[in-house]
Design a protein around this motif. Structure first.
Motif, PDB file in Angstrom:
ATOM      1  N   MET A   1     -15.871 -13.626  24.733  1.00 18.34           N
ATOM      2  CA  MET A   1     -14.934 -14.197  24.129  1.00 18.34           C
ATOM      3  C   MET A   1     -14.150 -13.320  23.121  1.00 18.34           C
ATOM      4  O   MET A   1     -14.870 -12.564  22.393  1.00 18.34           O
ATOM      5  CB  MET A   1     -15.342 -15.587  23.578  1.00 18.34           C
TER       6      MET A   1
ATOM      7  N   GLU B   1     -12.342 -15.539  27.862  1.00 17.21           N
ATOM      8  CA  GLU B   1     -11.379 -16.518  27.164  1.00 17.21           C
ATOM      9  C   GLU B   1     -11.001 -15.907  25.979  1.00 17.21           C
ATOM     10  O   GLU B   1     -11.894 -15.124  25.235  1.00 17.21           O
ATOM     11  CB  GLU B   1     -12.402 -17.768  26.770  1.00 17.21           C
TER      12      GLU B   1
ATOM     13  N   HIS C   1     -11.726 -13.783  19.370  1.00  9.71           N
ATOM     14  CA  HIS C   1     -10.976 -14.932  18.989  1.00  9.71           C
ATOM     15  C   HIS C   1      -9.841 -13.906  17.986  1.00  9.71           C
ATOM     16  O   HIS C   1     -10.403 -13.161  17.355  1.00  9.71           O
ATOM     17  CB  HIS C   1     -12.073 -15.542  17.841  1.00  9.71           C
TER      18      HIS C   1
ATOM     19  N   TYR D   1     -11.905 -10.145  28.786  1.00  7.69           N
ATOM     20  CA  TYR D   1     -12.817 -11.429  27.972  1.00  7.69           C
ATOM     21  C   TYR D   1     -12.530 -12.555  28.907  1.00  7.69           C
ATOM     22  O   TYR D   1     -11.299 -12.766  29.819  1.00  7.69           O
ATOM     23  CB  TYR D   1     -12.109 -11.716  26.684  1.00  7.69           C
TER      24      TYR D   1
END
Length: 332
Positions: A1, A82, A3, A80
């Motif tokens: 992931m 997400e 962010h 990735y």
């Protein structure tokens, strides 16, 4: 992931075991300076870098390096599973969010899922300023609560960014009159953005008007002014360098609105001079006349400011903000 977050405070907390994966801090201040639909183009970035260095003291070479590094990290999003966008309700964050949604809308996501966590309040916090205000324990309660970004969010975010970068504010105004529920904080943030334009009442934007009123009420320390004006206009998410730029401009021109006694220099990107903590902000006679609507700031002092893609320059401007009707007026 991966962010993507709005600042180092948030990033540092996320890295304390709150989330898994990489954290990318998006470092920009889109409410200031010239805005283009594609700010990554060399010519656009150069103009913007020069403006930010001149107005806020951000070294242009450092700004360009940061842009290149974060754009490179963003371009690798397909590795990735997400990508999660962490943002807040205010203009500072909503401009970043809409830029990123516009960026993703231009590219095939492939197998990468795009998600969004965007909040404007938190239980127990009376004046919510942002995610950086939360403790690690409070941040942990948000992990996993993000929602999938769909076509509605991408379409609206992209449209808002293009309108924000336009030289005609009516484009943005029309969007705000429509359905913006896909991004719940867009309306209030960008409506407040439009109120930064010179008013029909006296040529002041909302930041300058509130500042003069606070000084008139007896608030004369710049740090206290920043806190109180920032709290009053919380939906701007205005940083200190942004405010110092506005405050400094109010002391300039043929007819200054404010005078600052005991100040050597304004703070810059790196340093705050000791004199800044003890200087006094004083309302001039012209400042009082403008504040009370007896004189027009733009007519008297002229203007040279960017509001997104809108560049207002000179002693007459094509656009004004009608405070009573809360809308943009075209000046013929």
């Amino acid at each position: 992931m991966q962010h993507i977050v709005n600042g180092d405070f948030v990033a540092d907390k996320l890295r304390q075991g709150i989330v898994q994966g990489d954290v990318l801090v998006w470092r920009e201040v889109y409410p200031e300076g010239p805005i283009y639909v594609d700010p990554a183009q060399f010519a656009n970035r150069s103009v913007r870098a020069q403006y930010l260095e001149h107005s806020m003291g951000i070294p242009s070479a450092e700004y360009i390096r940061t842009c290149l590094a974060q754009e490179q990290a963003l371009s690798e999003f397909q590795k990735y599973e997400e990508v999660v966008l962490w943002f807040e309700h205010d203009l500072f964050d909503q401009t970043m969010l809409c830029y990123l949604l516009h960026w993703f809308a231009q590219r095939p996501l492939g197998r990468t899922k795009l998600s969004l966590l965007c909040i404007g309040s938190y239980p127990g916090i009376e004046l919510f300023r942002g995610l950086g205000q939360l403790s690690v324990e409070q941040m942990e309660t948000l992990s996993g609560t993000w929602q999938t970004v769909g076509e509605d969010e991408l379409r609206l975010g992209s449209a808002v960014w293009e309108a924000y970068a336009a030289s005609d504010p009516l484009q943005l105004s029309q969007i705000l009159q429509g359905d913006t529920s896909a991004l719940p904080f867009v309306h209030d943030a960008f409506q407040l953005h439009l109120s930064r334009l010179p008013s029909t009442y006296n040529g002041l934007g909302v930041i300058e008007q509130i500042t003069l009123e606070k000084v008139d009420d007896g608030l004369n320390n710049p740090l206290d002014l920043f806190e109180q004006v920032g709290n009053y206009l919380n939906d701007l998410g205005m940083g200190d360098l942004q405010y110092w730029h506005r405050l400094s401009k109010m002391t300039q021109g043929p007819y200054p609105l404010l005078r600052i006694e005991g100040l050597d220099t304004f703070p810059d990107y790196k340093d705050t001079p000791p004199s800044f903590r003890h200087c006094h902000v004083v309302l001039t006679e012209m400042g009082r006349r403008v504040m009370e609507g007896q004189t027009d700031q733009v007519v008297k002092n002229g203007i040279d400011e960017w509001y997104g893609g809108i560049h207002l320059c000179g002693n007459t401007v094509p656009w004004r903000w009608d405070v009573m009707e809360q809308r943009i007026i075209r000046m013929d």
